[in-house]
Write a protein that holds these residues in place. Structure first.
Motif, PDB file in Angstrom:
ATOM      1  N   GLY A 201       0.705  -1.472   0.153  1.00 12.36           N
ATOM      2  CA  GLY A 201      -0.393  -0.003   0.401  1.00 12.36           C
ATOM      3  C   GLY A 201       0.862   1.693  -0.018  1.00 12.36           C
ATOM      4  O   GLY A 201       2.583   0.765  -0.194  1.00 12.36           O
ATOM      5  N   LYS A 202      -0.048   2.563   0.461  1.00 13.61           N
ATOM      6  CA  LYS A 202       1.343   3.277  -0.300  1.00 13.61           C
ATOM      7  C   LYS A 202       2.076   3.853   1.467  1.00 13.61           C
ATOM      8  O   LYS A 202       1.663   3.495   2.294  1.00 13.61           O
ATOM      9  N   ILE A 203       3.299   4.300   1.445  1.00 16.72           N
ATOM     10  CA  ILE A 203       3.617   4.117   3.174  1.00 16.72           C
ATOM     11  C   ILE A 203       3.128   5.383   3.286  1.00 16.72           C
ATOM     12  O   ILE A 203       3.888   7.094   2.845  1.00 16.72           O
ATOM     13  N   ALA A 204       2.971   5.800   4.005  1.00 16.43           N
ATOM     14  CA  ALA A 204       2.541   6.820   4.478  1.00 16.43           C
ATOM     15  C   ALA A 204       2.019   6.720   6.028  1.00 16.43           C
ATOM     16  O   ALA A 204       1.510   5.340   6.200  1.00 16.43           O
ATOM     17  N   LYS A 205       1.902   7.573   7.089  1.00 15.36           N
ATOM     18  CA  LYS A 205       1.553   7.402   8.274  1.00 15.36           C
ATOM     19  C   LYS A 205       0.133   7.065   8.447  1.00 15.36           C
ATOM     20  O   LYS A 205      -0.711   6.138   9.156  1.00 15.36           O
TER      21      LYS A 205
END
Length: 388
Positions: A201-205
């Motif tokens: 998935g997105k590399i996001a918090k």
């Protein structure tokens, strides 16, 4: 749709600084693509993302200026007019209950239009007041609205004041020709040396990656290799996640973006899939991982649990309750330690089952995740002649 004989055209945005090769559609004969070009003379700015952080250069809808909105609308409507005149469709499927769909309804009306909700559109409308009432008023006119699960149906009905009879749950599906169990031998004894965890998935918090890293840091009776597959959203967030990963006692690898074939191979080489996201409209990647024979640890969001409920062996899915939330994808900091401990225990539990050898890899009821079912469910809602 191609397999059931429908001729198709697509209207979509692309960034001229990063031209799209439309790989997803190469197998469709005579597909016509009408592109709305960003970073062009008409639209001299980045695309707007349905999430505030996207894995490509983008802007937030809440930051859209009046001049950008004017140009955005003019560009989309011009391409829509060309497509309608040349292609003359029997059925229009519009993705996201948001600006582009509202532009279409305003310009061409709503006859034979089915609008598909993805969840992120509802989040935009709830968190971003710009053009809200205009969008809601137009979307309310859509002939049919398609949603992914029951909670979403209730949310759409309430937000847009649409009677539930016009809203149909169609779910989602995956490509079983790509995502399936491959003949890769997995020796349970190997787990004593290294457990292969994978996230995609997105590399996001907002995807819970900081919590995931802190959770595996609590596991000291197994050596873990965690692979994070996906594109970078916000660079500052990526650096924060990367910094925490570098201090972990476990091996954490940033695998980058992958195409579907690469991702299916990665799933088949892994032991366990983890999706610690704070919010999901519908996490298809969980189903793709399950199709490759992976047990799954995921957060207890309706976008995941409702979609898979009754369609697989629930013992192979462990759902971890979300932390307390400020907003839809922003956790209360004080609630994270309890959440991360529960996440760590869920991972341990699945590893123990894998060690015992009692896990059955073939557990997904694939026939209930059929794209043929989704396509026919949409067509059945409209009275159409042949050749649509």
């Amino acid at each position: 749709f191609d397999k059931i004989g429908a001729k198709q055209a697509i209207i979509c945005g692309q960034d001229l600084n990063q031209p799209n090769d439309y790989e997803f559609a190469r197998h469709i004969e005579d597909l016509k693509v009408y592109s709305v070009d960003f970073n062009s003379e008409a639209l001299p700015f980045d695309m707007f993302g349905m999430s505030d952080v996207m894995p490509y250069p983008s802007q937030r809808y809440q930051d859209m200026t009046p001049d950008q909105l004017k140009k955005y609308k003019e560009a989309f409507v011009a391409v829509m007019k060309t497509a309608m005149e040349e292609f003359r469709p029997d059925l229009i499927i519009s993705h996201h209950l948001y600006l582009a769909t509202s532009f279409f309804i305003e310009t061409f009306g709503s006859k034979n239009l089915g609008a598909i909700c993805h969840g992120t559109d509802l989040r935009q409308l709830n968190s971003n007041g710009k053009n809200r009432e205009e969008i809601i008023g137009r979307i309310r006119e859509a002939e049919k609205v398609f949603v992914l699960q029951e909670d979403q149906k209730n949310d759409v009905s309430r937000l847009f004041n649409i009677e539930k009879e016009r809203i149909k749950i169609i779910g989602n599906s995956f490509n079983s020709e790509i995502f399936h169990i491959k003949d890769i031998q997995k020796d349970k004894e190997r787990l004593k040396d290294k457990v292969e965890l994978v996230y995609a998935g997105k590399i996001a918090k907002s995807k819970g990656l900081l919590s995931l890293i802190r959770a595996i840091n609590q596991i000291d009776n197994y050596q873990i290799r965690l692979k994070l597959a996906g594109g970078i959203g916000d660079l500052e967030e990526y650096e924060e996640i990367k910094s925490l990963a570098q201090s972990s006692p476990h091996e954490i690898e940033f695998s980058g973006q992958m195409d579907q074939h690469q991702l299916a191979d990665l799933f088949n080489r892994s032991d366990l899939f983890v999706l610690p996201s704070y919010y999901e409209g519908l996490a298809l990647v969980c189903v793709e991982a399950a199709a490759c024979g992976l047990p799954v640890v995921a957060t207890n969001t309706s976008g995941i649990k409702d979609h898979v409920s009754g369609k697989l062996n629930k013992d192979h899915f462990i759902f971890v309750d979300l932390p307390a939330m400020h907003q839809v994808d922003e956790p209360v900091e004080e609630s994270l330690p309890e959440f991360e401990s529960a996440l760590a225990e869920a991972i341990r539990e699945h590893i123990r089952v894998l060690e015992e050898g009692s896990f059955h890899r073939e557990y997904l009821k694939k026939e209930l995740f059929s794209w043929d079912y989704v396509a026919r469910s949409i067509l059945e809602e409209f009275t159409l002649g042949k050749g649509c």
